[in-house]
Design a protein around this motif. Structure first.
Motif, PDB file in Angstrom:
ATOM      1  N   UNK A   1      20.928  24.124  32.422  1.00 56.06           N
ATOM      2  CA  UNK A   1      19.732  23.334  32.111  1.00 56.06           C
ATOM      3  C   UNK A   1      19.663  22.127  33.051  1.00 56.06           C
ATOM      4  N   UNK A   2      18.495  21.959  33.685  1.00 58.55           N
ATOM      5  CA  UNK A   2      18.279  20.857  34.616  1.00 58.55           C
ATOM      6  C   UNK A   2      17.848  19.612  33.823  1.00 58.55           C
ATOM      7  N   UNK A   3      18.555  18.501  33.996  1.00 55.70           N
ATOM      8  CA  UNK A   3      18.197  17.265  33.284  1.00 55.70           C
ATOM      9  C   UNK A   3      17.222  16.425  34.115  1.00 55.70           C
ATOM     10  N   UNK A   4      17.360  16.546  35.432  1.00 56.50           N
ATOM     11  CA  UNK A   4      16.457  15.866  36.366  1.00 56.50           C
ATOM     12  C   UNK A   4      16.576  16.630  37.678  1.00 56.50           C
ATOM     13  N   UNK A   5      15.918  16.152  38.719  1.00 64.08           N
ATOM     14  CA  UNK A   5      15.901  16.911  39.976  1.00 64.08           C
ATOM     15  C   UNK A   5      17.303  17.280  40.482  1.00 64.08           C
ATOM     16  N   UNK A   6      18.230  16.307  40.445  1.00 65.82           N
ATOM     17  CA  UNK A   6      19.552  16.557  41.034  1.00 65.82           C
ATOM     18  C   UNK A   6      20.697  16.658  40.038  1.00 65.82           C
ATOM     19  N   UNK A   7      20.414  16.588  38.743  1.00 65.18           N
ATOM     20  CA  UNK A   7      21.505  16.607  37.761  1.00 65.18           C
ATOM     21  C   UNK A   7      21.290  17.682  36.702  1.00 65.18           C
ATOM     22  N   UNK A   8      22.370  18.415  36.418  1.00 67.98           N
ATOM     23  CA  UNK A   8      22.297  19.465  35.402  1.00 67.98           C
ATOM     24  C   UNK A   8      23.116  19.056  34.175  1.00 67.98           C
ATOM     25  N   UNK A   9      22.781  19.671  33.041  1.00 66.62           N
ATOM     26  CA  UNK A   9      23.542  19.427  31.822  1.00 66.62           C
ATOM     27  C   UNK A   9      24.995  19.874  32.021  1.00 66.62           C
ATOM     28  N   UNK A  31      21.723  11.797  27.607  1.00 66.65           N
ATOM     29  CA  UNK A  31      22.105  12.185  28.972  1.00 66.65           C
ATOM     30  C   UNK A  31      20.860  12.260  29.854  1.00 66.65           C
ATOM     31  N   UNK A  32      19.798  12.788  29.276  1.00 74.99           N
ATOM     32  CA  UNK A  32      18.558  12.916  30.029  1.00 74.99           C
ATOM     33  C   UNK A  32      18.030  11.519  30.413  1.00 74.99           C
ATOM     34  N   UNK A  33      18.132  10.580  29.492  1.00 73.19           N
ATOM     35  CA  UNK A  33      17.698   9.201  29.764  1.00 73.19           C
ATOM     36  C   UNK A  33      18.616   8.555  30.808  1.00 73.19           C
ATOM     37  N   UNK A  34      19.916   8.816  30.718  1.00 72.04           N
ATOM     38  CA  UNK A  34      20.883   8.286  31.695  1.00 72.04           C
ATOM     39  C   UNK A  34      20.551   8.769  33.102  1.00 72.04           C
ATOM     40  N   UNK A  35      20.284  10.057  33.258  1.00 75.89           N
ATOM     41  CA  UNK A  35      20.024  10.566  34.610  1.00 75.89           C
ATOM     42  C   UNK A  35      18.625  10.192  35.112  1.00 75.89           C
ATOM     43  N   UNK A  36      17.621  10.194  34.240  1.00 69.29           N
ATOM     44  CA  UNK A  36      16.265   9.912  34.734  1.00 69.29           C
ATOM     45  C   UNK A  36      16.038   8.428  34.998  1.00 69.29           C
ATOM     46  N   UNK A  37      16.658   7.544  34.195  1.00 72.06           N
ATOM     47  CA  UNK A  37      16.395   6.105  34.384  1.00 72.06           C
ATOM     48  C   UNK A  37      17.402   5.429  35.311  1.00 72.06           C
ATOM     49  N   UNK A  38      18.592   6.019  35.473  1.00 70.88           N
ATOM     50  CA  UNK A  38      19.621   5.354  36.286  1.00 70.88           C
ATOM     51  C   UNK A  38      20.181   6.238  37.416  1.00 70.88           C
ATOM     52  N   UNK A  39      20.723   7.399  37.088  1.00 69.48           N
ATOM     53  CA  UNK A  39      21.433   8.174  38.117  1.00 69.48           C
ATOM     54  C   UNK A  39      20.497   8.727  39.196  1.00 69.48           C
ATOM     55  N   UNK A  40      19.380   9.263  38.798  1.00 67.58           N
ATOM     56  CA  UNK A  40      18.442   9.830  39.787  1.00 67.58           C
ATOM     57  C   UNK A  40      17.863   8.724  40.691  1.00 67.58           C
TER      58      UNK A  40
END
Ligand SMILES: [Zn+2]
Length: 145
Positions: A1-9, A31-40
């Motif tokens: 499952x893709x959480x954002x463009x470059x990060x998967x579950x 996790x989705x909020x972590x990757x979309x608001x910070x990691x991506x």
């Protein structure tokens, strides 16, 4: 499952402990909020792939790796990350300069622990450096030291 463009579950829940590490819906949302608001956005800012050492941890996994009993990893709010060619201190400084809505970033030397605030809480954007005693972080000093 893709959480954002470059990060998967899968990369945010991987563990080498062999223990069950299946997040519940709330942890997946975090996790989705972590990757979309910070990691991506951080990846875009630095322009290099982010390597995730550890993201979500079940109680069993967290206990096995010696995590704190109140660790943000238990709720899917945190990830330990590194970037090839950067020291953890350099990465922590870069994070602090992004203005991204992270709650806490800790220079843990080999990696940076980064976490978002629980849903509805205001992110504090605090930066710390961990001091290790016998392999465990015992003191957190404010800033990069
Ligand atoms: Zn961590």
């Amino acid at each position: 499952m893709q959480l954002s463009e470059h990060f998967t579950l899968a990369e945010l829940t991987k563990t080498n402990t062999g223990l069950d590490n299946e997040p519940n819906n709330e942890a997946v949302m975090n996790l989705k909020r972590l990757v979309t608001t910070v990691l991506e956005p951080l990846r875009l800012h630095i322009g290099k792939p982010i390597i995730v050492n550890s993201g979500y941890r079940s109680q069993a996994v967290n206990a096995k790796v010696g995590g704190s009993r109140t660790s943000s990893h238990l709720n899917g709010l945190a990830a330990d990350i590194r970037i090839e060619g950067m020291t953890a201190a350099e990465l922590a400084v870069a994070i602090a300069h992004t203005g991204l809505p992270y709650d806490k970033a800790i220079n843990e030397h080999g990696w940076v622990h980064i976490q978002v605030a629980p849903l509805g809480m205001k992110p504090r954007s605090e930066l710390y450096t961990a001091v290790f005693t016998e392999g465990k972080p015992t003191i957190y000093l404010k800033g990069i030291v």
